[in-house]
Design a protein around this motif. Structure first.
Motif, PDB file in Angstrom:
ATOM      1  N   ALA A 131      26.550 116.259  12.076  1.00  0.00           N
ATOM      2  CA  ALA A 131      26.961 115.539  13.518  1.00  0.00           C
ATOM      3  C   ALA A 131      25.441 115.487  14.008  1.00  0.00           C
ATOM      4  N   ALA A 132      24.541 116.083  13.768  1.00  0.00           N
ATOM      5  CA  ALA A 132      23.244 115.981  14.208  1.00  0.00           C
ATOM      6  C   ALA A 132      22.385 114.863  13.329  1.00  0.00           C
ATOM      7  N   GLY A 133      22.996 114.232  12.314  1.00  0.00           N
ATOM      8  CA  GLY A 133      22.467 113.341  11.507  1.00  0.00           C
ATOM      9  C   GLY A 133      21.738 113.826  10.114  1.00  0.00           C
ATOM     10  N   VAL A 134      21.879 115.175   9.789  1.00  0.00           N
ATOM     11  CA  VAL A 134      20.989 115.756   8.702  1.00  0.00           C
ATOM     12  C   VAL A 134      22.302 115.758   7.823  1.00  0.00           C
ATOM     13  N   GLU A 135      22.305 115.228   6.789  1.00  0.00           N
ATOM     14  CA  GLU A 135      23.343 115.029   5.548  1.00  0.00           C
ATOM     15  C   GLU A 135      23.078 115.891   4.445  1.00  0.00           C
ATOM     16  N   ARG A 136      21.631 116.191   4.243  1.00  0.00           N
ATOM     17  CA  ARG A 136      21.505 117.118   3.244  1.00  0.00           C
ATOM     18  C   ARG A 136      21.369 118.519   3.776  1.00  0.00           C
ATOM     19  N   VAL A 137      22.256 119.229   2.830  1.00  0.00           N
ATOM     20  CA  VAL A 137      22.382 120.697   3.048  1.00  0.00           C
ATOM     21  C   VAL A 137      22.269 121.667   1.704  1.00  0.00           C
ATOM     22  N   VAL A 138      21.472 122.630   1.847  1.00  0.00           N
ATOM     23  CA  VAL A 138      21.378 123.552   0.578  1.00  0.00           C
ATOM     24  C   VAL A 138      21.775 124.810   1.327  1.00  0.00           C
ATOM     25  N   VAL A 139      22.915 125.415   0.206  1.00  0.00           N
ATOM     26  CA  VAL A 139      23.550 126.713   0.619  1.00  0.00           C
ATOM     27  C   VAL A 139      23.567 127.310  -0.810  1.00  0.00           C
ATOM     28  N   ALA A 140      24.066 128.713  -0.464  1.00  0.00           N
ATOM     29  CA  ALA A 140      24.006 129.564  -1.639  1.00  0.00           C
ATOM     30  C   ALA A 140      25.360 128.911  -2.488  1.00  0.00           C
ATOM     31  N   GLU A 141      25.274 129.132  -4.048  1.00  0.00           N
ATOM     32  CA  GLU A 141      25.967 128.584  -4.917  1.00  0.00           C
ATOM     33  C   GLU A 141      27.518 129.032  -4.436  1.00  0.00           C
ATOM     34  N   ALA A 142      27.780 130.093  -3.900  1.00  0.00           N
ATOM     35  CA  ALA A 142      29.094 130.652  -3.827  1.00  0.00           C
ATOM     36  C   ALA A 142      29.565 129.992  -2.456  1.00  0.00           C
ATOM     37  N   ASP A 143      28.676 129.208  -1.568  1.00  0.00           N
ATOM     38  CA  ASP A 143      29.031 128.567  -0.217  1.00  0.00           C
ATOM     39  C   ASP A 143      29.210 126.959  -0.373  1.00  0.00           C
ATOM     40  N   ALA A 144      29.244 126.681  -1.748  1.00  0.00           N
ATOM     41  CA  ALA A 144      28.999 125.364  -1.927  1.00  0.00           C
ATOM     42  C   ALA A 144      30.394 124.488  -1.555  1.00  0.00           C
ATOM     43  N   ALA A 145      31.318 125.396  -2.408  1.00  0.00           N
ATOM     44  CA  ALA A 145      32.804 124.791  -1.925  1.00  0.00           C
ATOM     45  C   ALA A 145      33.207 124.847  -0.305  1.00  0.00           C
ATOM     46  N   GLU A 146      32.814 125.540   0.138  1.00  0.00           N
ATOM     47  CA  GLU A 146      33.156 125.755   1.733  1.00  0.00           C
ATOM     48  C   GLU A 146      32.445 124.477   2.447  1.00  0.00           C
ATOM     49  N   ALA A 147      31.099 124.310   2.005  1.00  0.00           N
ATOM     50  CA  ALA A 147      30.112 123.283   2.760  1.00  0.00           C
ATOM     51  C   ALA A 147      30.897 121.792   2.473  1.00  0.00           C
ATOM     52  N   ARG A 148      31.254 121.682   1.181  1.00  0.00           N
ATOM     53  CA  ARG A 148      31.890 120.261   0.797  1.00  0.00           C
ATOM     54  C   ARG A 148      33.131 120.061   1.345  1.00  0.00           C
ATOM     55  N   LEU A 149      33.801 120.821   2.318  1.00  0.00           N
ATOM     56  CA  LEU A 149      34.921 120.448   2.759  1.00  0.00           C
ATOM     57  C   LEU A 149      34.372 119.677   4.130  1.00  0.00           C
ATOM     58  N   VAL A 150      33.191 119.695   4.476  1.00  0.00           N
ATOM     59  CA  VAL A 150      32.549 118.574   5.666  1.00  0.00           C
ATOM     60  C   VAL A 150      32.361 117.177   4.989  1.00  0.00           C
TER      61      VAL A 150
END
Length: 510
Positions: A131-150
């Motif tokens: 929402a703030a305009g930052v589309e690149r996100v780095v997360v732990a591999e275990a959190d990637a599935a949750e992050a991709r829901l956005v």
């Protein structure tokens, strides 16, 4: 002297704020200073980050390192800033590409061996970044599935800090392959909601349950042990409609922050159900914890059902804390670390025995409780709380004829279809108002909508004049009457709907 930047997100309740992590490296006495209102867990990141950097084959800069979390006035908590701090320090030292580090948000806790651990609240944090305009996100591999829901997020899951450093151009040997850190255990999802067909008899109580589902009303069931109050309550989610897209994201974000979300099942599409034990504390119901509070059972039940079995056994202080969410649909919790706001628009279902021994039903000949004990027992559900409960019904014991008949009750699917039709009528009625159900609507607005038919409220107005109802109670009876009309397919309530709603309010409608 060097300066590196990386993005992170601070969560205050469900609201995410993009934080710029700045690492300033000066040719001075080696040291590490972290500023910007960090909590205790975040202040300990110094040692985690240093160990993770060296374990990844990178050289820790022998300089004075000052890390600032901007905006500095915003409270920050948790270990989820570790990854961003490490990347900012490496960028300031010239060990990774500074431009790549500054363009992304980083969410993850670092282990001493350099592995990236999952954290809570990834879904709302990533949503805030996008929402703030930052589309690149780095997360732990275990959190990637949750992050991709956005939607719109460009997500990269990493197992180790060394893996990310290589991607950012670090000149190091390929790091040793370490197994990614798995997510911690989450609460097992509820099994499939049981079917109303399993409930034998209890026609009036089943009808009250259907009315509650159709209009989003709160419900109190009073009856002896074994009458089926818990069976009915646990089947309420099965007749509620699926959550809408926005509701699904909101509910999923709440459970992400609470640590009870399993991303392998995707967004939460069905209304949640929370049934805390009567020994639960106020903090476990409304939320709590050190620093900024986390959501409790009331918020985890948002857009679903909060069931309090043996309601008079709950502490009075716990029951009183429910007044705010029942009236406003949200909880604002203040702690030393700041205030957090969590949505909590749930349907409250209370179940109670008629007395401590549970046998004061009908003529009550088998009851061993004194009249004083009976009054004290039920007085724990005080007037201000019950005044906010729209439906109050008695649940009679199952009769022998109900068992002998052997016929199954109406299935949840058939009831859910009628509930869905009633909800569709409410959606059309409240278009543009911000309300979704009759329970949320304004009583004055509903009165005005009656127009010339306002005379059907004669019984209700007389009950108000006699002091049998408060003004709030009268409004809630009117809302139930509109729900009865919606279930019948009428465009507004008649006198019979008002009379039935009044009976359901006073425990004489069973």
């Amino acid at each position: 002297m060097g300066l590196g930047r990386a993005g992170a997100v601070a969560l205050v309740g469900l609201t995410g704020h993009v934080v710029q992590v700045e690492a300033h490296l000066a040719a001075s006495v080696p040291g590490f200073t972290l500023i910007g209102l960090p909590d205790a867990a975040l202040s300990e990141s110094r040692d985690r980050v240093r160990a993770a950097v060296t374990s990844s084959g990178l050289r820790w800069p022998n300089r004075k390192v000052t890390v600032n979390l901007s905006p500095a006035a915003l409270p920050k908590q948790g270990s989820g800033f570790d990854l961003a701090i490490a990347v900012a320090v490496l960028a300031g030292a010239g060990l990774v590409d500074a431009a790549s580090a500054a363009r992304a948000v980083h969410l993850g806790e670092l282990g001493l061996d350099g592995r990236v651990h999952p954290v809570r609240g990834v879904l709302p944090a990533v949503a805030a970044a996008v929402a703030a305009g930052v589309e690149r996100v780095v997360v732990a591999e275990a959190d990637a599935a949750e992050a991709r829901l956005v939607r719109g997020a460009d997500v990269r899951g990493v197992a180790t800090l060394g893996e990310l450093a290589l991607a950012y151009g670090a000149q190091i040997p390929p790091p040793a392959v370490l197994p990614p850190v798995a997510r911690g255990p989450v609460r097992a999802p509820r099994a499939e909601t049981p079917d109303l067909a399993d409930v034998l008899g209890q026609g009036p109580a089943r009808q009250a349950l259907e009315v509650a589902a159709a209009g989003g009303h709160h419900l109190l069931m009073v009856g002896p042990p074994g009458a089926g109050k818990t069976m009915l309550a646990t089947r309420l989610p099965g007749i509620l409609p699926d959550l809408g897209e926005d509701e699904s994201v909101e509910v999923t974000a709440l459970h992400s922050v609470a640590g009870t979300f399993d991303p392998s099942v995707g967004l939460i599409r069905r209304p949640p159900f929370e049934g805390p034990h009567h020994t639960a504390t106020a903090a476990s119901i409304v939320g709590g914890g050190s620093g900024l509070p986390r959501p409790g059972a009331a918020s985890r039940a948002h857009r679903g059902v909060l069931f309090l079995d043996e309601a008079p056994e709950f502490a009075g202080r716990v029951l009183q804390t429910l007044r705010q969410p029942l009236e406003q649909g949200e909880l604002v919790i203040h702690r030393a670390g700041g205030a957090a706001r969590y949505p909590a628009r749930f349907q409250l279902v209370l179940a109670a025995n008629p007395c401590p021994c549970g046998r004061a039903f009908g003529k009550g000949l088998d009851c061993t409780c004194s009249s004083l004990a009976r009054r004290r027992y039920f007085a724990r559900l005080d007037g201000p709380l019950l005044d906010r409960v729209d439906l109050q019904v008695e649940v009679a014991p199952v009769r022998r004829a109900d068992l002998a008949d052997g016929a199954r009750g109406e299935a949840s699917a058939a009831v859910a279809a009628r509930v869905r039709a009633a909800r569709d009528a409410q959606t059309e009625r409240y278009l543009g108002t911000g309300w979704a159900t009759n329970a949320e609507a304004n009583g004055g607005w509903l009165r005005r909508r009656l127009g010339a038919r306002v005379r059907v409220l004669g019984d209700l107005d007389r009950a108000l004049d006699r002091g049998q109802l408060t003004l709030r109670g009268a409004d809630r009876v009117l809302k139930v009457a509109w729900t009865l009309a919606d279930l019948a397919g009428r465009d507004g309530p008649g006198a019979e709907d008002v009379a039935r709603a009044l009976a359901l309010r006073t425990r004489s409608g069973s």
